[in-house]
Design a protein around this motif. Structure first.
Motif, PDB file in Angstrom:
ATOM      1  N   TRP B  28       0.848  -1.203   0.000  1.00 13.66           N
ATOM      2  CA  TRP B  28       0.000   0.000   0.000  1.00 13.66           C
ATOM      3  C   TRP B  28       0.877   1.245   0.000  1.00 13.66           C
ATOM      4  CZ3 TRP B  28      -0.840   4.111   3.443  1.00 13.66           C
ATOM      5  CH2 TRP B  28      -1.944   4.922   3.150  1.00 13.66           C
ATOM      6  N   ALA B  29       1.897   1.252   0.845  1.00 13.25           N
ATOM      7  CA  ALA B  29       2.794   2.411   0.906  1.00 13.25           C
ATOM      8  C   ALA B  29       3.448   2.659  -0.455  1.00 13.25           C
ATOM      9  CB  ALA B  29       3.854   2.207   1.984  1.00 13.25           C
ATOM     10  N   ASP B  30       3.706   1.599  -1.187  1.00 13.46           N
ATOM     11  CA  ASP B  30       4.343   1.741  -2.501  1.00 13.46           C
ATOM     12  C   ASP B  30       3.394   2.265  -3.575  1.00 13.46           C
ATOM     13  OD1 ASP B  30       6.836   1.071  -1.633  1.00 13.46           O
ATOM     14  OD2 ASP B  30       6.723  -1.024  -2.270  1.00 13.46           O
ATOM     15  N   THR B  31       2.130   2.480  -3.247  1.00 16.51           N
ATOM     16  CA  THR B  31       1.232   3.149  -4.200  1.00 16.51           C
ATOM     17  C   THR B  31       1.367   4.671  -4.092  1.00 16.51           C
ATOM     18  OG1 THR B  31      -0.678   3.209  -2.704  1.00 16.51           O
ATOM     19  CG2 THR B  31      -0.433   1.244  -4.092  1.00 16.51           C
ATOM     20  N   PHE B  32       2.176   5.124  -3.128  1.00 19.07           N
ATOM     21  CA  PHE B  32       2.538   6.540  -3.025  1.00 19.07           C
ATOM     22  C   PHE B  32       3.954   6.722  -3.599  1.00 19.07           C
ATOM     23  CE2 PHE B  32      -0.642   8.525  -0.119  1.00 19.07           C
ATOM     24  CZ  PHE B  32      -1.401   7.406   0.153  1.00 19.07           C
ATOM     25  N   THR B  33       4.302   7.957  -3.922  1.00 21.33           N
ATOM     26  CA  THR B  33       5.692   8.243  -4.273  1.00 21.33           C
ATOM     27  C   THR B  33       6.545   8.069  -3.012  1.00 21.33           C
ATOM     28  OG1 THR B  33       5.395  10.589  -3.785  1.00 21.33           O
ATOM     29  CG2 THR B  33       5.016   9.888  -6.070  1.00 21.33           C
ATOM     30  N   LEU B  53       4.299   5.684   5.876  1.00 18.54           N
ATOM     31  CA  LEU B  53       3.045   5.229   5.262  1.00 18.54           C
ATOM     32  C   LEU B  53       2.814   3.740   5.509  1.00 18.54           C
ATOM     33  CD1 LEU B  53       3.372   7.277   1.955  1.00 18.54           C
ATOM     34  CD2 LEU B  53       1.456   7.488   3.563  1.00 18.54           C
ATOM     35  N   ALA B  54       3.880   2.955   5.451  1.00 24.63           N
ATOM     36  CA  ALA B  54       3.743   1.509   5.711  1.00 24.63           C
ATOM     37  C   ALA B  54       3.346   1.264   7.171  1.00 24.63           C
ATOM     38  CB  ALA B  54       5.035   0.774   5.364  1.00 24.63           C
ATOM     39  N   ASP B  55       3.952   2.016   8.102  1.00 22.73           N
ATOM     40  CA  ASP B  55       3.562   1.889   9.511  1.00 22.73           C
ATOM     41  C   ASP B  55       2.094   2.251   9.710  1.00 22.73           C
ATOM     42  OD1 ASP B  55       6.083   1.131  10.255  1.00 22.73           O
ATOM     43  OD2 ASP B  55       6.639   3.069  11.148  1.00 22.73           O
ATOM     44  N   PHE B  56       1.697   3.338   9.044  1.00 18.75           N
ATOM     45  CA  PHE B  56       0.313   3.798   9.148  1.00 18.75           C
ATOM     46  C   PHE B  56      -0.661   2.711   8.673  1.00 18.75           C
ATOM     47  CE2 PHE B  56      -3.234   5.572   6.705  1.00 18.75           C
ATOM     48  CZ  PHE B  56      -3.916   6.238   7.697  1.00 18.75           C
ATOM     49  N   ALA B  57      -0.366   2.122   7.520  1.00 15.80           N
ATOM     50  CA  ALA B  57      -1.265   1.103   6.960  1.00 15.80           C
ATOM     51  C   ALA B  57      -1.310  -0.138   7.845  1.00 15.80           C
ATOM     52  CB  ALA B  57      -0.817   0.734   5.539  1.00 15.80           C
ATOM     53  N   ALA B  58      -0.158  -0.517   8.383  1.00 12.81           N
ATOM     54  CA  ALA B  58      -0.121  -1.682   9.272  1.00 12.81           C
ATOM     55  C   ALA B  58      -0.973  -1.409  10.515  1.00 12.81           C
ATOM     56  CB  ALA B  58       1.316  -2.020   9.654  1.00 12.81           C
ATOM     57  N   GLY B  59      -0.875  -0.188  11.028  1.00 13.54           N
ATOM     58  CA  GLY B  59      -1.654   0.179  12.213  1.00 13.54           C
ATOM     59  C   GLY B  59      -3.148   0.179  11.946  1.00 13.54           C
ATOM     60  N   PHE B  60      -3.544   0.659  10.769  1.00 15.10           N
ATOM     61  CA  PHE B  60      -4.969   0.664  10.399  1.00 15.10           C
ATOM     62  C   PHE B  60      -5.527  -0.755  10.462  1.00 15.10           C
ATOM     63  CE2 PHE B  60      -8.385   0.111   7.357  1.00 15.10           C
ATOM     64  CZ  PHE B  60      -9.215   1.186   7.616  1.00 15.10           C
ATOM     65  N   HIS B  61      -4.812  -1.677   9.852  1.00 13.96           N
ATOM     66  CA  HIS B  61      -5.279  -3.057   9.778  1.00 13.96           C
ATOM     67  C   HIS B  61      -5.257  -3.728  11.158  1.00 13.96           C
ATOM     68  CE1 HIS B  61      -5.007  -7.382   8.577  1.00 13.96           C
ATOM     69  NE2 HIS B  61      -5.953  -6.984   7.754  1.00 13.96           N
ATOM     70  N   ARG B  62      -4.204  -3.448  11.946  1.00  8.61           N
ATOM     71  CA  ARG B  62      -4.060  -4.096  13.257  1.00  8.61           C
ATOM     72  C   ARG B  62      -5.145  -3.628  14.227  1.00  8.61           C
ATOM     73  NH1 ARG B  62       0.615  -2.026  14.499  1.00  8.61           N
ATOM     74  NH2 ARG B  62      -0.396  -0.437  15.795  1.00  8.61           N
TER      75      ARG B  62
END
Lengths: 141, 141, 141
Positions: B28-33, B53-62
């Motif tokens: 997901w983070a890699d869909t951003f620049t 961004l990767a930390d953020f996405a992991a936190g959303f899911h967790r």
């Protein structure tokens, strides 16, 4: 109906909802032909022609704001029908339209679930609604 | 903006939601620049750059999983704006984003209704978000 | 997967939902291959083959009507996966599917939130579902 056209039509619907939901009433009205018709059981009479359509769109946005709400037209399942002859030079489109309401400071609910049957034509060089018929799932057929 | 590009952009958004909702945080983070920015009133500060961004996405899911819920980013009304000049080599996209929450063994509700304004650019040969601004319908403008 | 194909596949899903929701059970069944498979935890057994699929679709529509409701399959986030090899000549598609229920004379609710994983192939000259797997967000994985 070739697929580039279907893609253009998807863009048409996305833009149209953003226009009415953000209060750009005149621009929304201009997504219809000058004598375009809007028929919906939610309202007592059909809305016909650019001036009446712009008034209608402005009223939609104003009433939501007066209620302390934001209303959204969520369009899905846009089906460009290619399985039937159109009695005009254009396209028949069926789509689902959910109207969602969010209370400022509160929660979101589905206000109503409807379907659209649109007659689209090319007017002034772009896709336009000549006639829209809205059906509500909460109304007996 | 020609229509094949609009079709690519629809695919971009569909994939992006599947990635965050299934916990594929790095993808997901890699869909951003690499220095992409995510601005949302739901979170106290902007999230900037691939690692954050990767930390953020992991936190959303967790957090959803910890609550015994599944959360989904439902994207609709993707409007690739071609009616304005972009101050960069890319596209401005406006879209609706509903976050739906389902309790395992229970029911589904709309958690929040938001709109996205994205600046998309081509990075590493594919569409990427350079900047995302989220607005919530339940927040005063 | 080139983008015209993605556009065709979007049209496929839009049409498919309109067919089942309006009770056109035979036409819905014909969006699967003749030996197409439908797997869902909502139903006790897989549904396999045109005749069984048509019965299934007719039952879906009849039960909603018997309850005084209209049910809708709202498809979003249609992702035509091009990031993996398919073990067949076709496409793997992941999508979100909300089933919405509206009581005639009443309100609308999200009945369930599910995801689809479809194996699409070209059969009789058009896209068809060879295998559908439905997952429900309210069921433990």
């Amino acid at each position: 109906m070739d697929t580039p056209t279907a893609s253009q039509i998807h863009q048409f619907y996305a833009r149209q909802s953003h226009l009415i939901d953000s209060g750009r009433a005149r621009e929304w009205a201009d997504t219809f032909t000058p004598d375009g018709e809007f028929h919906s059981p939610t309202y007592p009479e059909p809305v016909i022609g650019s001036a009446a359509l712009a008034d209608f769109a402005a009223g939609f946005h104003r009433r939501a704001a007066e209620q302390g709400e934001v209303h959204r037209h969520v369009i899905t399942n846009v089906w460009v029908r290619s399985d039937e002859e159109t009695p005009f030079d254009g396209a028949i489109v069926e789509a689902y339209l959910q109207v969602l309401a969010t209370t400022v400071g509160g929660s979101t609910r589905v206000l109503r679930m409807t379907t659209l049957t649109d007659h689209l034509v090319v007017s002034k060089g772009r896709w336009s609604v000549a006639r829209r018929e809205v059906r509500r799932d909460d109304s007996p057929a």
